[in-house]
Design a protein around this motif. Structure first.
Motif, PDB file in Angstrom:
ATOM      1  N   PRO A   1       0.827  -1.213   0.000  1.00 53.12           N
ATOM      2  CA  PRO A   1       0.000   0.000   0.000  1.00 53.12           C
ATOM      3  C   PRO A   1       0.858   1.258   0.000  1.00 53.12           C
ATOM      4  O   PRO A   1       1.098   1.855   1.036  1.00 53.12           O
ATOM      5  N   VAL A   2       1.312   1.634  -1.168  1.00 55.59           N
ATOM      6  CA  VAL A   2       2.244   2.769  -1.263  1.00 55.59           C
ATOM      7  C   VAL A   2       1.788   3.745  -2.333  1.00 55.59           C
ATOM      8  O   VAL A   2       1.190   3.353  -3.339  1.00 55.59           O
ATOM      9  N   ARG A   3       2.029   5.012  -2.070  1.00 53.94           N
ATOM     10  CA  ARG A   3       1.844   6.029  -3.102  1.00 53.94           C
ATOM     11  C   ARG A   3       3.046   6.964  -3.023  1.00 53.94           C
ATOM     12  O   ARG A   3       3.751   7.017  -2.008  1.00 53.94           O
ATOM     13  N   PHE A   4       3.295   7.670  -4.108  1.00 54.86           N
ATOM     14  CA  PHE A   4       4.432   8.583  -4.140  1.00 54.86           C
ATOM     15  C   PHE A   4       3.906   9.995  -4.012  1.00 54.86           C
ATOM     16  O   PHE A   4       3.187  10.481  -4.866  1.00 54.86           O
TER      17      PHE A   4
ATOM     18  N   PRO B   1       7.985   8.054  -1.214  1.00 61.14           N
ATOM     19  CA  PRO B   1       7.001   7.013  -0.950  1.00 61.14           C
ATOM     20  C   PRO B   1       6.392   7.135   0.440  1.00 61.14           C
ATOM     21  O   PRO B   1       7.107   7.317   1.418  1.00 61.14           O
ATOM     22  N   VAL B   2       5.086   7.073   0.511  1.00 60.77           N
ATOM     23  CA  VAL B   2       4.382   7.029   1.800  1.00 60.77           C
ATOM     24  C   VAL B   2       3.346   5.910   1.716  1.00 60.77           C
ATOM     25  O   VAL B   2       2.862   5.584   0.638  1.00 60.77           O
ATOM     26  N   HIS B   3       3.022   5.335   2.844  1.00 67.80           N
ATOM     27  CA  HIS B   3       2.045   4.258   2.854  1.00 67.80           C
ATOM     28  C   HIS B   3       0.642   4.822   2.693  1.00 67.80           C
ATOM     29  O   HIS B   3       0.390   6.003   2.977  1.00 67.80           O
ATOM     30  N   ALA B   4      -0.253   3.980   2.249  1.00 71.59           N
ATOM     31  CA  ALA B   4      -1.676   4.313   2.230  1.00 71.59           C
ATOM     32  C   ALA B   4      -2.356   3.443   3.272  1.00 71.59           C
ATOM     33  O   ALA B   4      -1.966   2.285   3.476  1.00 71.59           O
ATOM     34  N   ASP B   5      -3.341   4.005   3.953  1.00 69.45           N
ATOM     35  CA  ASP B   5      -4.060   3.204   4.941  1.00 69.45           C
ATOM     36  C   ASP B   5      -5.016   2.248   4.247  1.00 69.45           C
ATOM     37  O   ASP B   5      -5.720   2.622   3.313  1.00 69.45           O
TER      38      ASP B   5
END
Lengths: 229, 229
Positions: free
Chosen positions: A106-109, A115-119
């Motif tokens: 679950p990652v988005r840029f 890169p940060v995680h998505a919940d």
């Protein structure tokens, strides 16, 4: 191992790399895509690349995701995590009773951040898959394996691959799939809820990759040698 | 490196191990505790153990947390994460302007399940520390380092230690602290928000530890050698 292995959403980043490695190890693969034509194009590309280095590789065939799910004896979900809710519910019947391996991260840029995680409401992409496939035996694996490294067939993909799951048979199959990648060794990471930690480790690896301009993988230290895989 | 290094809440699991390693490397340490008497007892214990193997080690002194925070030139938070909200706000003034390294992992052991993460409103224990210490320069590190391995002075602690932070100087100090542990190499994991991934990796390692009965650490693969710390 029961074959063929279906790669659902297999035309993206991870799918072709796994297809190459699985087929080179003698395991027939179905690359599923939203459109059968795209699946066939990806399979032709993988087949051409394999021919040069591994003429004896198993067949790689392209098709649509539903056909791949129906004919595959094992399925690996290789669609990007955002695409999972649109894909899996329609495949639940075809995948009932089968081992399904979740690989999603679950990652988005984020612009200017990296890169940060998505919940994910279910806790992890793997738990979301399990919730959408109530009749399947879900394990999670391959999160930390670099797609770029997978496709570089001249090199082994050295490292540990953390496998998590609540179903012992599914984990066993995931272990066998990891063993198809030379240099990779499976490690039991625990229950399926621990998939979250393995998925987020990949967000960390992506951050490291951005800093060091590499494709980092992971190796655990201090594991008893006899317990490896 | 400016010394002494204060270990806040240093009488628990990680504190004595870090104290031994830092002091053996020549860095004076203050072990802070809620009660100065407990800090002194822990320091005496560490000093006695060091004497046997490293008679030339730097001094390890015990005191209370406030005194340690005031006299320490660098602080490492080694209190269990649940204790952090009760500890840090009272130390904010003493720690203003200083580098503070967060080591906390948000983990609890659930009956019949094993290690599971705890949600931290700020995103990570490190970000919570930064929020409670607005005048300090916070980095995060040492999450994956096993306390048991740290205390086993006859062995190096092989592995990478992921360092995260938004302040370059704080990260640099954290890198230097990691270099005090023979066998450990710091890796830049990115911004402080990435501490979450490094903290949760430790929950995964604890799960692996329960399965394999070991103290697993982590090593990243494919890092460019010249970039290592």
């Amino acid at each position: 191992m029961e074959t063929p292995v279906a790669l659902l959403g297999g035309t993206g980043k991870l799918g072709p790399g796994l297809a190459m490695r699985f087929a080179r190890a003698g395991v027939p693969v179905l690359i599923g895509s939203r459109e059968a034509e795209k699946g066939r194009a990806a399979a032709a590309d993988v087949t051409a690349k394999l021919q040069a280095v591994a003429p004896g590789a198993a067949a790689v065939e392209g098709t649509d995701n539903l056909d791949a799910a129906q004919r595959g004896r094992i399925a690996v979900i290789t669609v990007p995590f955002e695409g999972q809710p649109g894909l899996l519910p329609g495949l639940a019947e075809a995948l009932a009773g089968k081992v399904v391996v979740s690989t999603g991260v679950p990652v988005r840029f984020a612009e200017g951040v990296g890169p940060v995680h998505a919940d994910v409401a279910e806790g992890s992409v793997a738990e979301q898959a399990a919730a959408m496939l109530p009749g399947s035996r879900v394990a999670a694996a391959f999160h930390s394996v670099s797609s770029a490294e997978l496709k570089r067939l001249s090199r082994d993909v050295e490292g540990h691959v953390v496998v998590t799951g609540d179903d012992a048979q599914a984990k066993q199959v995931a272990f066998e799939l990891v063993h198809l990648l030379p240099g990779s060794r499976p490690v039991d990471g625990g229950r399926l809820h621990c998939a979250r930690y393995s998925e987020l480790l990949t967000v960390l690896l992506l951050s490291v990759n951005g800093i060091y301009k590499t494709h980092a993988g992971v190796m655990l230290t201090n594991l008893p040698p006899e317990s490896e895989g």
